[in-house]
Design a protein around this motif. Structure first.
Motif, PDB file in Angstrom:
ATOM      1  N   LEU A  42       0.855  -1.184   0.000  1.00  0.00           N
ATOM      2  CA  LEU A  42       0.000   0.000   0.000  1.00  0.00           C
ATOM      3  C   LEU A  42       0.892   1.235   0.000  1.00  0.00           C
ATOM      4  CD1 LEU A  42      -2.980   0.864   0.118  1.00  0.00           C
ATOM      5  CD2 LEU A  42      -2.762   0.949   2.603  1.00  0.00           C
ATOM      6  N   PRO A  43       0.910   1.995  -1.111  1.00  0.00           N
ATOM      7  CA  PRO A  43       1.805   3.163  -1.185  1.00  0.00           C
ATOM      8  C   PRO A  43       1.416   4.248  -0.189  1.00  0.00           C
ATOM      9  CG  PRO A  43       1.054   2.474  -3.374  1.00  0.00           C
ATOM     10  CD  PRO A  43       0.211   1.744  -2.372  1.00  0.00           C
ATOM     11  N   ASP A  44       2.270   5.265  -0.125  1.00  0.00           N
ATOM     12  CA  ASP A  44       2.027   6.373   0.791  1.00  0.00           C
ATOM     13  C   ASP A  44       0.754   7.122   0.406  1.00  0.00           C
ATOM     14  OD1 ASP A  44       4.438   5.587   1.765  1.00  0.00           O
ATOM     15  OD2 ASP A  44       5.586   7.165   0.768  1.00  0.00           O
ATOM     16  N   ASN A  45      -0.043   7.432   1.413  1.00  0.00           N
ATOM     17  CA  ASN A  45      -1.251   8.241   1.230  1.00  0.00           C
ATOM     18  C   ASN A  45      -2.124   7.685   0.103  1.00  0.00           C
ATOM     19  OD1 ASN A  45      -3.029  10.291   1.782  1.00  0.00           O
ATOM     20  ND2 ASN A  45      -1.955  11.822   0.552  1.00  0.00           N
ATOM     21  N   ALA A  46      -2.362   6.363   0.138  1.00  0.00           N
ATOM     22  CA  ALA A  46      -3.096   5.701  -0.947  1.00  0.00           C
ATOM     23  C   ALA A  46      -4.255   4.897  -0.374  1.00  0.00           C
ATOM     24  CB  ALA A  46      -2.167   4.794  -1.748  1.00  0.00           C
ATOM     25  N   LYS A  47      -5.107   4.420  -1.293  1.00  0.00           N
ATOM     26  CA  LYS A  47      -6.267   3.604  -0.946  1.00  0.00           C
ATOM     27  C   LYS A  47      -6.427   2.524  -2.004  1.00  0.00           C
ATOM     28  CE  LYS A  47     -11.268   3.909  -0.123  1.00  0.00           C
ATOM     29  NZ  LYS A  47     -12.439   4.827  -0.059  1.00  0.00           N
ATOM     30  N   GLN A  48      -6.642   1.294  -1.562  1.00  0.00           N
ATOM     31  CA  GLN A  48      -6.776   0.175  -2.483  1.00  0.00           C
ATOM     32  C   GLN A  48      -7.972  -0.672  -2.071  1.00  0.00           C
ATOM     33  OE1 GLN A  48      -3.111  -1.689  -3.353  1.00  0.00           O
ATOM     34  NE2 GLN A  48      -3.950  -3.200  -4.747  1.00  0.00           N
ATOM     35  N   CYS A  49      -8.817  -1.012  -3.064  1.00  0.00           N
ATOM     36  CA  CYS A  49     -10.060  -1.727  -2.796  1.00  0.00           C
ATOM     37  C   CYS A  49     -10.081  -3.059  -3.537  1.00  0.00           C
ATOM     38  CB  CYS A  49     -11.270  -0.891  -3.208  1.00  0.00           C
ATOM     39  SG  CYS A  49     -11.455   0.666  -2.294  1.00  0.00           S
ATOM     40  N   PHE A  50     -10.836  -4.003  -2.983  1.00  0.00           N
ATOM     41  CA  PHE A  50     -11.028  -5.322  -3.567  1.00  0.00           C
ATOM     42  C   PHE A  50     -12.523  -5.639  -3.551  1.00  0.00           C
ATOM     43  CE2 PHE A  50      -6.883  -5.096  -1.634  1.00  0.00           C
ATOM     44  CZ  PHE A  50      -6.039  -5.630  -2.594  1.00  0.00           C
ATOM     45  N   HIS A  51     -12.942  -6.496  -4.484  1.00  0.00           N
ATOM     46  CA  HIS A  51     -14.361  -6.807  -4.638  1.00  0.00           C
ATOM     47  C   HIS A  51     -14.563  -8.318  -4.617  1.00  0.00           C
ATOM     48  CE1 HIS A  51     -13.650  -2.862  -6.477  1.00  0.00           C
ATOM     49  NE2 HIS A  51     -14.893  -2.557  -6.122  1.00  0.00           N
ATOM     50  N   GLU A  52     -15.693  -8.726  -4.052  1.00  0.00           N
ATOM     51  CA  GLU A  52     -16.021 -10.145  -3.955  1.00  0.00           C
ATOM     52  C   GLU A  52     -17.533 -10.316  -4.091  1.00  0.00           C
ATOM     53  OE1 GLU A  52     -14.684 -14.026  -3.783  1.00  0.00           O
ATOM     54  OE2 GLU A  52     -13.447 -12.227  -3.561  1.00  0.00           O
ATOM     55  N   THR A 117       2.038   9.581   5.367  1.00  0.00           N
ATOM     56  CA  THR A 117       2.608  10.049   4.101  1.00  0.00           C
ATOM     57  C   THR A 117       4.105   9.791   4.022  1.00  0.00           C
ATOM     58  OG1 THR A 117       2.921  12.259   5.051  1.00  0.00           O
ATOM     59  CG2 THR A 117       0.870  11.853   3.845  1.00  0.00           C
ATOM     60  N   PHE A 118       4.626   8.878   4.853  1.00  0.00           N
ATOM     61  CA  PHE A 118       6.070   8.679   4.888  1.00  0.00           C
ATOM     62  C   PHE A 118       6.477   7.272   4.468  1.00  0.00           C
ATOM     63  CE2 PHE A 118       5.234  12.116   7.901  1.00  0.00           C
ATOM     64  CZ  PHE A 118       6.128  13.075   7.454  1.00  0.00           C
ATOM     65  N   THR A 119       5.803   6.266   4.963  1.00  0.00           N
ATOM     66  CA  THR A 119       6.232   4.893   4.708  1.00  0.00           C
ATOM     67  C   THR A 119       5.104   4.107   4.047  1.00  0.00           C
ATOM     68  OG1 THR A 119       5.493   4.193   6.908  1.00  0.00           O
ATOM     69  CG2 THR A 119       7.791   4.897   6.684  1.00  0.00           C
ATOM     70  N   HIS A 120       5.471   3.227   3.119  1.00  0.00           N
ATOM     71  CA  HIS A 120       4.494   2.330   2.528  1.00  0.00           C
ATOM     72  C   HIS A 120       4.360   1.091   3.410  1.00  0.00           C
ATOM     73  CE1 HIS A 120       8.259   0.527   1.118  1.00  0.00           C
ATOM     74  NE2 HIS A 120       7.583  -0.592   0.966  1.00  0.00           N
ATOM     75  N   LYS A 121       3.256   0.389   3.259  1.00  0.00           N
ATOM     76  CA  LYS A 121       2.950  -0.745   4.116  1.00  0.00           C
ATOM     77  C   LYS A 121       2.695  -1.989   3.272  1.00  0.00           C
ATOM     78  CE  LYS A 121       0.751   2.284   7.532  1.00  0.00           C
ATOM     79  NZ  LYS A 121       1.774   2.168   8.585  1.00  0.00           N
ATOM     80  N   THR A 122       2.953  -3.133   3.868  1.00  0.00           N
ATOM     81  CA  THR A 122       2.625  -4.420   3.269  1.00  0.00           C
ATOM     82  C   THR A 122       1.494  -5.037   4.073  1.00  0.00           C
ATOM     83  OG1 THR A 122       4.914  -4.724   2.547  1.00  0.00           O
ATOM     84  CG2 THR A 122       3.499  -6.662   2.565  1.00  0.00           C
ATOM     85  N   VAL A 123       0.372  -5.296   3.405  1.00  0.00           N
ATOM     86  CA  VAL A 123      -0.846  -5.756   4.076  1.00  0.00           C
ATOM     87  C   VAL A 123      -1.213  -7.144   3.563  1.00  0.00           C
ATOM     88  CG1 VAL A 123      -3.261  -5.225   4.594  1.00  0.00           C
ATOM     89  CG2 VAL A 123      -1.627  -3.365   4.248  1.00  0.00           C
ATOM     90  N   TYR A 124      -1.593  -8.005   4.480  1.00  0.00           N
ATOM     91  CA  TYR A 124      -2.099  -9.342   4.148  1.00  0.00           C
ATOM     92  C   TYR A 124      -3.585  -9.398   4.492  1.00  0.00           C
ATOM     93  CZ  TYR A 124      -3.369 -14.209   4.993  1.00  0.00           C
ATOM     94  OH  TYR A 124      -4.025 -15.415   5.005  1.00  0.00           O
ATOM     95  N   PHE A 125      -4.385  -9.995   3.592  1.00  0.00           N
ATOM     96  CA  PHE A 125      -5.801 -10.171   3.890  1.00  0.00           C
ATOM     97  C   PHE A 125      -6.264 -11.538   3.394  1.00  0.00           C
ATOM     98  CE2 PHE A 125      -6.055  -8.636  -0.462  1.00  0.00           C
ATOM     99  CZ  PHE A 125      -7.086  -9.391  -1.004  1.00  0.00           C
ATOM    100  N   ASP A 126      -7.301 -12.031   4.049  1.00  0.00           N
ATOM    101  CA  ASP A 126      -7.915 -13.312   3.693  1.00  0.00           C
ATOM    102  C   ASP A 126      -9.420 -13.129   3.798  1.00  0.00           C
ATOM    103  OD1 ASP A 126      -8.595 -15.883   3.148  1.00  0.00           O
ATOM    104  OD2 ASP A 126      -7.906 -16.722   5.054  1.00  0.00           O
TER     105      ASP A 126
END
Length: 225
Positions: A42-52, A117-126
């Motif tokens: 997940l980049p800095d200051n970003a939003k990411q969506c998923f659909h199911e 707004t400084f560091t990107h994150k690595t996210v896991y989801f199930d």
């Protein structure tokens, strides 16, 4: 005396039910009717969506965890097909939410870090939608299972537990590795700075000592009367 299984198992040997267990392990792969599992950056200051897509009356489970990045927290929101919020949490490191779909349609879950707004994150989801299909025909009906069928079901449940534990320990290993690499980088930078400071101090001391033992020439000036 009870019969023993020969080394070469035969399908017709009904009394040797555990001889066929190695063959069953090839087919006992737990699966669900609808599942999504992934990890992403997940980049800095970003939003990411998923659909199911989920059917009405189906039970869904969303589980997520931040592996690396900053304070390991993220914003999460789950919406139904009409855009109504079912779940919303701010700055969570990990969480698990279970719900029952009230209507047919596409459900959306989003992760964002607009507060950072400084560091990107690595996210896991199930995301699990629905229940696992029965391993045996008519398993959901009330009836007596044979010894072999009971072993089949037990092995399937054990494999599910193994997969869950493996996922948990892999996430912990990833977090530990990230922390160790970050600590190693900081220690390396600190050692370089200490080495430079020691070098500068050593040169300064040498120059200072040299100035103590150097001959100073005195100059005399004659004044004419």
């Amino acid at each position: 005396t009870p019969s023993r299984c020969p080394r070469q198992c035969s399908v017709a040997a009904t009394g040797c039910w555990y001889c066929r267990l190695p063959l069953l392990l090839l087919f006992l792969v737990p699966g669900s009717s609808s599942a999504s599992e992934s990890n992403f950056e997940l980049p800095d200051n970003a939003k990411q969506c998923f659909h199911e897509d989920i059917m009405q009356g189906t039970k869904g489970t969303l589980q997520f965890q931040v592996i690396t990045g900053g304070h390991c927290d993220v914003d999460c929101r789950l919406e139904d097909p009409d855009g109504n919020g079912l779940y919303k949490k701010m700055k969570k490191q990990y969480d698990n939410y279970t719900f029952t779909a009230s209507k047919n349609g596409t459900y959306k879950f989003c992760f964002s870090k607009e507060f950072s707004t400084f560091t990107h994150k690595t996210v896991y989801f199930d995301f699990q939608g629905g229940e696992d299909p029965p391993l045996l025909p008519g398993e959901n009906r009330v009836r007596t299972l044979t010894q072999m069928q009971s072993v089949y079901v037990s092995i399937q449940e054990a494999l599910k537990s193994v997969i869950d534990h493996q996922t948990h320990f892999r996430l912990r290993e990833a977090q530990g590795r990230s922390s160790a690499e970050d600590l190693n980088t900081r220690v390396a930078y600190w050692l370089v700075r200490e080495a430079l400071i020691l070098l500068v101090v050593s040169i300064a001391q040498v120059l200072l000592l040299k100035s103590f033992f150097s001959d100073k020439r005195t100059r005399t000036t004659c004044v004419e009367s």
